[in-house]
Every structure is written in C-alpha cells, then in structure tokens.
Scaffold this active site. Structure first.
Site, PDB file in Angstrom:
ATOM      1  N   GLY A  66      60.850  39.343 -13.109  1.00  0.00           N
ATOM      2  CA  GLY A  66      59.966  38.464 -13.871  1.00  0.00           C
ATOM      3  C   GLY A  66      60.280  38.605 -15.352  1.00  0.00           C
ATOM      4  O   GLY A  66      60.938  39.567 -15.755  1.00  0.00           O
ATOM      5  N   CYS A  70      64.224  44.775 -10.506  1.00  0.00           N
ATOM      6  CA  CYS A  70      64.196  44.449 -11.942  1.00  0.00           C
ATOM      7  C   CYS A  70      62.784  44.687 -12.512  1.00  0.00           C
ATOM      8  O   CYS A  70      62.360  45.822 -12.604  1.00  0.00           O
ATOM      9  CB  CYS A  70      64.697  43.032 -12.174  1.00  0.00           C
ATOM     10  SG  CYS A  70      65.136  42.752 -13.898  1.00  0.00           S
ATOM     11  N   TYR A  71      62.025  43.646 -12.837  1.00  0.00           N
ATOM     12  CA  TYR A  71      60.670  43.879 -13.355  1.00  0.00           C
ATOM     13  C   TYR A  71      59.851  44.687 -12.350  1.00  0.00           C
ATOM     14  O   TYR A  71      59.070  45.572 -12.731  1.00  0.00           O
ATOM     15  CB  TYR A  71      59.979  42.538 -13.655  1.00  0.00           C
ATOM     16  CG  TYR A  71      58.566  42.712 -14.177  1.00  0.00           C
ATOM     17  CD1 TYR A  71      58.338  43.051 -15.496  1.00  0.00           C
ATOM     18  CD2 TYR A  71      57.468  42.564 -13.319  1.00  0.00           C
ATOM     19  CE1 TYR A  71      57.044  43.240 -15.977  1.00  0.00           C
ATOM     20  CE2 TYR A  71      56.170  42.745 -13.797  1.00  0.00           C
ATOM     21  CZ  TYR A  71      55.963  43.087 -15.121  1.00  0.00           C
ATOM     22  OH  TYR A  71      54.695  43.270 -15.589  1.00  0.00           O
ATOM     23  N   HIS A 128      70.168  43.141  -9.469  1.00  0.00           N
ATOM     24  CA  HIS A 128      69.704  42.098  -8.539  1.00  0.00           C
ATOM     25  C   HIS A 128      70.528  42.088  -7.248  1.00  0.00           C
ATOM     26  O   HIS A 128      71.607  41.493  -7.226  1.00  0.00           O
ATOM     27  CB  HIS A 128      69.767  40.722  -9.222  1.00  0.00           C
ATOM     28  CG  HIS A 128      68.732  40.571 -10.275  1.00  0.00           C
ATOM     29  ND1 HIS A 128      67.455  40.140 -10.001  1.00  0.00           N
ATOM     30  CD2 HIS A 128      68.762  40.846 -11.607  1.00  0.00           C
ATOM     31  CE1 HIS A 128      66.750  40.135 -11.114  1.00  0.00           C
ATOM     32  NE2 HIS A 128      67.520  40.563 -12.095  1.00  0.00           N
ATOM     33  N   GLU A 142      69.987  40.404  -4.674  1.00  0.00           N
ATOM     34  CA  GLU A 142      69.926  39.100  -4.012  1.00  0.00           C
ATOM     35  C   GLU A 142      71.001  38.124  -4.472  1.00  0.00           C
ATOM     36  O   GLU A 142      71.259  37.130  -3.801  1.00  0.00           O
ATOM     37  CB  GLU A 142      68.530  38.480  -4.201  1.00  0.00           C
ATOM     38  CG  GLU A 142      68.171  38.055  -5.618  1.00  0.00           C
ATOM     39  CD  GLU A 142      67.675  39.203  -6.505  1.00  0.00           C
ATOM     40  OE1 GLU A 142      67.887  40.370  -6.150  1.00  0.00           O
ATOM     41  OE2 GLU A 142      67.107  38.913  -7.578  1.00  0.00           O
ATOM     42  N   ASP A 154      65.810  16.878   8.045  1.00  0.00           N
ATOM     43  CA  ASP A 154      64.462  17.467   8.095  1.00  0.00           C
ATOM     44  C   ASP A 154      63.548  16.678   9.029  1.00  0.00           C
ATOM     45  O   ASP A 154      62.938  17.234   9.946  1.00  0.00           O
ATOM     46  CB  ASP A 154      63.830  17.523   6.700  1.00  0.00           C
ATOM     47  CG  ASP A 154      64.743  18.166   5.676  1.00  0.00           C
ATOM     48  OD1 ASP A 154      65.641  18.906   6.103  1.00  0.00           O
ATOM     49  OD2 ASP A 154      64.565  17.924   4.475  1.00  0.00           O
ATOM     50  N   LYS A 203      66.602  24.943   3.795  1.00  0.00           N
ATOM     51  CA  LYS A 203      67.450  23.903   4.392  1.00  0.00           C
ATOM     52  C   LYS A 203      68.461  24.469   5.397  1.00  0.00           C
ATOM     53  O   LYS A 203      68.689  23.896   6.451  1.00  0.00           O
ATOM     54  CB  LYS A 203      68.196  23.174   3.277  1.00  0.00           C
ATOM     55  CG  LYS A 203      68.857  21.906   3.701  1.00  0.00           C
ATOM     56  CD  LYS A 203      67.871  20.785   3.581  1.00  0.00           C
ATOM     57  CE  LYS A 203      68.445  19.430   3.776  1.00  0.00           C
ATOM     58  NZ  LYS A 203      67.412  18.411   3.533  1.00  0.00           N
TER      59      LYS A 203
END
Ligand code: XMP
Length: 515
Positions: free
Chosen positions: A60, A87-88, A174, A176, A232, A371
């Site tokens: 954040g 991180c934060y 990070h 991710e 979708d 997706k």
C-alpha cells in the site's frame, strides 16, 4: 459466514490499497487456493468466521508512522492463523509487533539481489542468491521479538522475516510480480507448507459447486441469461444450462453497437453450441435514440446499461415466472467499478450500470473469477475455441470507442476500420497473439489532402494490446509494414477518415478502452 464460492479452503487478502493486490489474488488462485480481497479494516470476527487458512497483508502507499496510516487490530496476529505481510504489510506487521520501521536511506526500486539467510520455510529448495522486485521507501530496521531475519539485500537488512513458531512472515519485496522469478515458489511454500492448504480450488470443482448453487437458488423458476457471444456470457449460459436445463432462456440484444457481422456470427455460434432457446432482439433503433446527445463516457455507460435492463425485463415479463437474470460479471469488473478502497475507474455496465429500478435478481456465477479462470471453465464445459479465445468486447460495445456523441455515421466508420484491422491481424497470425485489437474514433477532425482536394475528416486510432487479465496492458509491437498496410487500407477504404494513429499507451496510465 459462508464464503462466496462454497466450502473451499481459502485465504483472505487484506487490501491496503496496493497496486499489486489483484495480482496477489491471481497468483494465489494459480496455486489452486481460493482467495478473496477484503478491506484491511474487515472486523476480526468477520474475518475469523470465514475460517481462512492464511491471511495475506497487501502492499500500500502509506507509511506505518503516518497518523492516519491504515492498520489492523494487532489481535489479528494472535488468532493462530498464519500471516504473510508483503511490502507495506511486512512493515505494518513489524511495527505492530514491536520491531522498528524507518525511511530507507536509499529507495530501492526494481530488480534487486536478495541473499537468503534462513531458508526454512519460505525459501526452501531455492538458491541462496536470488533476484527479487523491490518498490519501497520505508523498511524494517529491526524485526519484532520472536522474529528472525530470513533474507537481506544490500540496502535492506530485513528483506524477509519470520516468526516460525507463530507462523508470521513478512517480505519487503513483491513475490507476486513476474520480476521476482521465485515468487510463485515462495507463495506456494506459504500456502502449502505454512498454511497447510491442499489446493482444492480447481475449475472442475468450481463447475460442480456453481451448478449446485444455481439449482438451489433458482428452484422451479425461470432464468433469462444475457449473452453477447463473448466467453464470459457464454460460460454463464453453459453453467446455467447445465444446472437447470429448460428453465433457461438466453437473450441476445443487438444494440447496433456490435462489430461488423457480429450479431449474425453470435446467432450462428449459439445455435450450433447451445441447446437452450435464444431470443434475438433487434434493438438498434432504440439504443441509438437513447444515445442521442450523450457525450459523457459514464453517462453513456449508464444509458446503455439501463436500456439493456429495460429490454431484459420486457422479455422476462413475456416469458413469465422469470425472476432471475444471469450475466457474466467478472472479479475485475467488480473491482474496477469501485470498491470502498479501490477508486472507481469506470462503471462496467454489468456492475455499476444497473438501474435502481431493476426488478430482476442477478445470478452472477463468475463474479469471483479472473478471465483466465473463466477460459479454463469454458474449456472444461466443452465450449469451442472460437468462444473460449474470443477477444473481450465491452458490453457498451462500439459506443465506448466512438468518443463524443454516438451516431450511425460514426459507428459505420469505426466498424469498417475495426474490420480492416482485425482482418489484417488474422491474416498475419497476430490476432491470436494479442489480448485485444480494435479501432477508436476520436471526436476531432483534421485537415488532409486527397486527389488534390482538401479534406477535413476524422482520424482513426488503432489500439492493440497485450494483457494477462486486463488489469494491466502494454501496446503490441506490431511490425511496421503491417501497421502501414492497415493504415493505408483504412484511409483508402473507409470514407470519412484521413489519418491513422497507433496508440502506444500502457495501462496504467491509460485504460484499454478509450472511455
Ligand atoms: P479497460 O478499458 O477498463 O478495460 O482497461 C478492461 C477490459 O474490460 C473490457 N471492458 C468491459 N467489459 N463491460 C464489459 O463486459 C464493460 O462495460 C467494459 N468496459 C471495458 C475492456 O474491453 C477490456 O478488455
């Protein structure tokens, strides 16, 4: 409290407004663990009631020592649930549990060399020297009592820390992002070795549970399913069809904002692959009328969303006993339409664009899916590749690609230009390699010359992007000769166009669509 998806093991991601929060969620799902993004201040009893196997604290923009910095109740760390701070989240954990956090003497940004000090459990089976992605101004100087340092970098003494007894971990980098190549391994270690997850989030399970859930919700009533021909809505139709068979009626509304030949293609595709009844509505006139004089992008989306619902309800009334509307809302639509923490970027017409007066109840089985997950569900359901891999197309259609007022003339221009672009991309094999490719018609005109005559006409902007999940995107590096050919064809073949431009913007700061 029941999870929105069933009785899966799940991980809660507490969002502190970080730019990568959605990416964390996607990576966790890729590890076959269901997760949900929740506001950082979700009350502890609510959090506990979800029985998460683990909690992840996102990054954040704040600093932990700012007076209004977002924080969690320190009791969170006493619940006996494993926590990973990123991180934060890492800094907040250190700060709340008695460690020290301070501004880094040197901001670390980008690829950074990381040295592992203690491998167990997050860095097990990895080299001692790794590359990670850093993006921070503050850093943990000393870990809290009970924690040990797991990894360090040249400028960050506590790049990863852990309390192995209490199962609390923090990483400054990070995991991710793709620039941390071992990131998925680290997340998997947290989810499986620390949290004890088994990995029960598979698309096959998802289908079985959705079908059971739809059956239970609908009972003996009827359902109207809005289909557009995209992956979708077709996936929703196939799921609902599997759940309730003949109680389903599908509806395709031709709002006149479709691409060249698309309405007919959808009708053919549908009759080939779906047993359920399809109502085909030609609503071109009424949509165009309602769009007269509308120039504001959000207003356009609202007008179109409302008109869709009007058409749906008229037909639902005609069917009788039809209380439900099924539609293909995805998780990113929900997020981008604005949550309490995430700012509203644009009203995805099937989320925020629904009018208050709508009577039908919604069935949105894909509301928590990304997706790529939907495409896997579609494959699992046996939908054909031309549906599974169809380019995304926004509900408001070409109306958000004609900037300013939408008119029949402008629609014809953008439709013709779009057809040329996609024809050339298909011919050269590029169509399958990009996420989306389309033409945009800005609301400006410029001077040109054609056959010795002055022209004063529209430009066309070509937008061709790569993306993994539409949350971020990059412009595709199309070959120059291909771009020139498309540009020449458009200016020669589409009346009203005298210039062609290529959009080089990424998302962020731009979005994929222009409105
Ligand atoms: P943006 O323009 O926000 O778009 O970067 C992200 C992705 O979503 C599609 N899109 C929509 N899809 N209804 C939809 O079903 C909408 O209102 C809508 N608006 C944007 C867009 O084409 C891209 O793939």
């Amino acid at each position: 409290m029941e999870t929105p998806i069933g009785a899966h093991e799940q991980v809660a991601i507490l969002d502190f407004g970080g730019q990568y929060t959605q990416l964390i969620a996607r990576r966790v799902r890729e590890c076959n663990v269901f997760c949900e993004i929740l506001p950082y201040d979700t009350p502890l009893p609510d959090l506990r009631a979800r029985r998460p196997k683990g909690i992840i604290l996102s990054g954040g923009p704040a600093s932990v020592y700012e007076p209004n910095a977002p924080r969690v109740d320190p009791e969170l760390f006493m619940l006996g649930i494993p926590v990973l701070g990123i991180c934060y989240g890492h800094q907040l954990m250190a700060h709340l549990l008695g460690g020290t956090v301070q501004p880094a003497a040197q901001r670390e940004y980008g690829r950074t060399l990381l040295t592992v000090v203690h491998a167990e459990p997050l860095f097990e089976q990895l080299d001692f020297h790794l590359t990670c992605w850093m993006s921070h101004g503050d850093m943990v100087q000393t870990p809290p009592p009970g924690f040990i340092v797991l990894a360090e970098t040249e400028n960050t003494p506590v790049a990863a820390m852990g309390d192995l007894q209490r199962h609390l971990y923090g990483v400054q980098f990070h995991p991710e992002v793709a620039h941390t190549p071992f990131g998925m391994h680290l997340l998997r270690q947290f989810l499986y070795a620390v949290c004890g997850c088994k990995g029960d989030w598979t698309m096959r399970n998802f289908i079985e549970e959705s079908v059971a859930r739809i059956r239970a919700q609908v009972g003996s009533e009827r359902v109207l399913c809005a289909v557009s021909g995209g992956v979708d809505s077709c996936t929703v139709a196939a799921l609902v069809q599997r759940a309730i068979g003949e109680q389903l009626t599908c509806i395709f509304v031709d709002h006149g904002l479709m691409r060249a030949g698309e309405a007919e293609q959808v009708r053919t595709l549908f009759t080939q692959h779906f047993p359920s009844r399809l109502i085909f509505v030609d609503a071109r006139e009424r949509f165009l009328q309602r769009l007269q004089g509308v120039v504001d992008p959000e207003q356009k989306r609202k007008v179109i969303g409302e008109e869709f619902v009007r058409v749906f309800e008229e037909h639902a009334d005609a069917i009788g006993q039809c209380r439900y509307l099924a539609q293909g809302t995805l998780y990113p639509d929900v997020i981008e339409s604005g949550t309490r923490l995430a700012a509203k970027i644009k009203t995805h017409h099937n989320v925020g664009g629904l009018p208050d007066w709508m009577r039908m109840e919604l069935i949105e089985p894909l509301r928590y899916l990304f997706k790529d997950e939907v495409r896997r569900v579609a494959q699992e359901l046996g939908l054909p590749p031309e549906i599974v891999w169809r380019q995304p197309f926004p509900g408001p259609g070409l109306a958000v690609r004609v900037l300013g007022e939408v008119t029949a003339e402008k629609l014809a221009i953008v439709r013709a230009a779009d057809a040329i672009l996609n024809e050339e991309l298909t011919r050269t094999g590029w169509a399958q390699r990009v996420w989306q490719a389309f033409a945009v018609l800005p609301d400006v005109r410029s001077v040109g010359v054609m056959g010795d005559q002055r022209t004063y006409q529209y430009p066309i902007v070509l937008r061709v992007v790569h993306s993994e999940d539409a949350m971020t995107a990059e412009p595709a590096e199309l070959p120059w000769d291909l771009l020139l050919r498309v540009a020449n064809r458009i200016s020669n073949e589409v009346p009203g166009v005298n210039r062609v431009l290529y959009d080089l913007s990424s998302k962020p700061p731009a979005t994929i669509e222009w409105e």
